[in-house]
Design a protein around this motif. Structure first.
Motif, PDB file in Angstrom:
ATOM      1  N   HIS A  53       1.019  -1.285   0.095  1.00 24.00           N
ATOM      2  CA  HIS A  53      -0.073   0.052  -0.042  1.00 24.00           C
ATOM      3  C   HIS A  53       0.810   1.218  -0.068  1.00 24.00           C
ATOM      4  O   HIS A  53       0.373   2.299  -0.769  1.00 24.00           O
ATOM      5  CB  HIS A  53      -1.017   0.099   1.126  1.00 24.00           C
ATOM      6  CG  HIS A  53      -1.803  -1.104   1.120  1.00 24.00           C
ATOM      7  ND1 HIS A  53      -2.564  -1.400   0.268  1.00 24.00           N
ATOM      8  CD2 HIS A  53      -2.248  -2.145   2.161  1.00 24.00           C
ATOM      9  CE1 HIS A  53      -3.281  -2.447   0.400  1.00 24.00           C
ATOM     10  NE2 HIS A  53      -3.189  -2.664   1.506  1.00 24.00           N
ATOM     11  N   HIS A  56       2.099   1.877  -3.507  1.00 21.94           N
ATOM     12  CA  HIS A  56       1.270   2.220  -4.382  1.00 21.94           C
ATOM     13  C   HIS A  56       1.017   3.656  -4.052  1.00 21.94           C
ATOM     14  O   HIS A  56       0.734   4.634  -4.982  1.00 21.94           O
ATOM     15  CB  HIS A  56      -0.155   1.623  -4.047  1.00 21.94           C
ATOM     16  CG  HIS A  56      -0.014   0.069  -4.650  1.00 21.94           C
ATOM     17  ND1 HIS A  56      -0.927  -0.846  -4.027  1.00 21.94           N
ATOM     18  CD2 HIS A  56       0.332  -0.275  -5.584  1.00 21.94           C
ATOM     19  CE1 HIS A  56      -0.688  -1.916  -4.898  1.00 21.94           C
ATOM     20  NE2 HIS A  56       0.180  -1.680  -5.551  1.00 21.94           N
ATOM     21  N   THR A  85      -5.004  -6.551  -2.756  1.00 25.14           N
ATOM     22  CA  THR A  85      -3.894  -5.491  -2.495  1.00 25.14           C
ATOM     23  C   THR A  85      -4.058  -4.366  -3.731  1.00 25.14           C
ATOM     24  O   THR A  85      -3.244  -3.613  -3.541  1.00 25.14           O
ATOM     25  CB  THR A  85      -2.756  -6.061  -2.115  1.00 25.14           C
ATOM     26  OG1 THR A  85      -2.002  -6.380  -3.213  1.00 25.14           O
ATOM     27  CG2 THR A  85      -2.560  -6.918  -1.010  1.00 25.14           C
TER      28      THR A  85
END
Length: 239
Positions: A53, A56, A85
């Motif tokens: 995360h 990202h 995810t």
């Protein structure tokens, strides 16, 4: 879904780190418009989904390289969790068989339409001797051909992880659509580390690779930014 990377992002940098903060510090030095990132076993075990995360959040496409290989139900569940995810790529071992790969692919596709599932054919650290040790009496290229057809034509996966040495053969066999991701990429003056079937960036792309994976030649270079730019320059010249 279009998993094929644009020419500017054909480089996937393997985050060969044992700590999340070290990986993130390194990632912050890179441009997500110029490369994607790969997270493998060690880093994922240490850092878990939270790292994905955070990567990202920095704008990177992420290849989650965990090479799932188990009974179909277990692999499907793992792939479903990975797809949640939002990673760009996940992979399984093609040697798990058609049923396993079909179950994994169905799990990914029912979870989201942005994650591509790849199959690992023969590891780039393996050669004919390695295959014989595990009872496979085929040359690596022949084993790659068999597993590539099984994964893409029969199980319907989006692509393969393979040595660039087999990319041209796979393109002739499977056409232009499958994504071919090739580790084991080195410049001419670099050693192979534990990779046995290696190739330069230009030759890999010319052979049909969609994207290349580079780890230690960049992450352990004296000047990682300069090392990465060397690979990007070579990729651009191969277009």
């Amino acid at each position: 879904m279009n998993p094929i990377p644009e020419p500017a992002t054909r480089l996937i940098v393997a985050l060969d780190f044992s700590e999340a903060e070290a990986a993130l510090a390194f990632a912050r030095k890179l441009d997500p418009a110029r490369c994607a990132l790969k997270v493998g076993f060690e880093l994922f075990v240490v850092a878990g989904p939270d790292l994905l995360h955070r990567l990202h959040g920095l704008g990177f496409r992420v290849f989650l390289d965990l090479k799932f290989h188990d009974i179909p139900n277990t692999v499907a569940a793992a792939c479903r969790a990975a797809a949640r995810t939002g990673v760009w790529l996940i992979n399984v071992h093609a040697s798990g068989g058609e049923e396993m790969m079909r179950a994994a692919h169905a799990a990914v596709r029912e979870t989201n339409d942005t994650t591509a599932l790849l199959a690992v054919t023969v590891l780039t650290s393996s050669d004919a001797g390695t295959l014989r040790e595990i009872g496979v009496n085929r040359e690596p290229a022949e084993q790659v051909r068999l597993l590539g057809e099984l994964a893409v034509r029969k199980a319907g996966l989006e692509g393969l992880v393979c040595s660039a040495q087999e990319a041209a053969m796979l393109r002739r066999l499977l056409g232009e659509e499958p994504l071919l991701v090739t580790p084991g990429i080195r410049l001419e003056d670099a050693g192979g580390d534990d990779q046995k079937r290696v190739m330069t960036p230009e030759r890999a792309i010319s052979a049909g690779a969609s994207a290349i994976v580079v780890g230690r030649p960049i992450t352990r270079a004296a000047d990682p930014s300069m090392a990465m730019e060397a690979f990007i320059t070579r990729l651009q010249k191969s277009e």
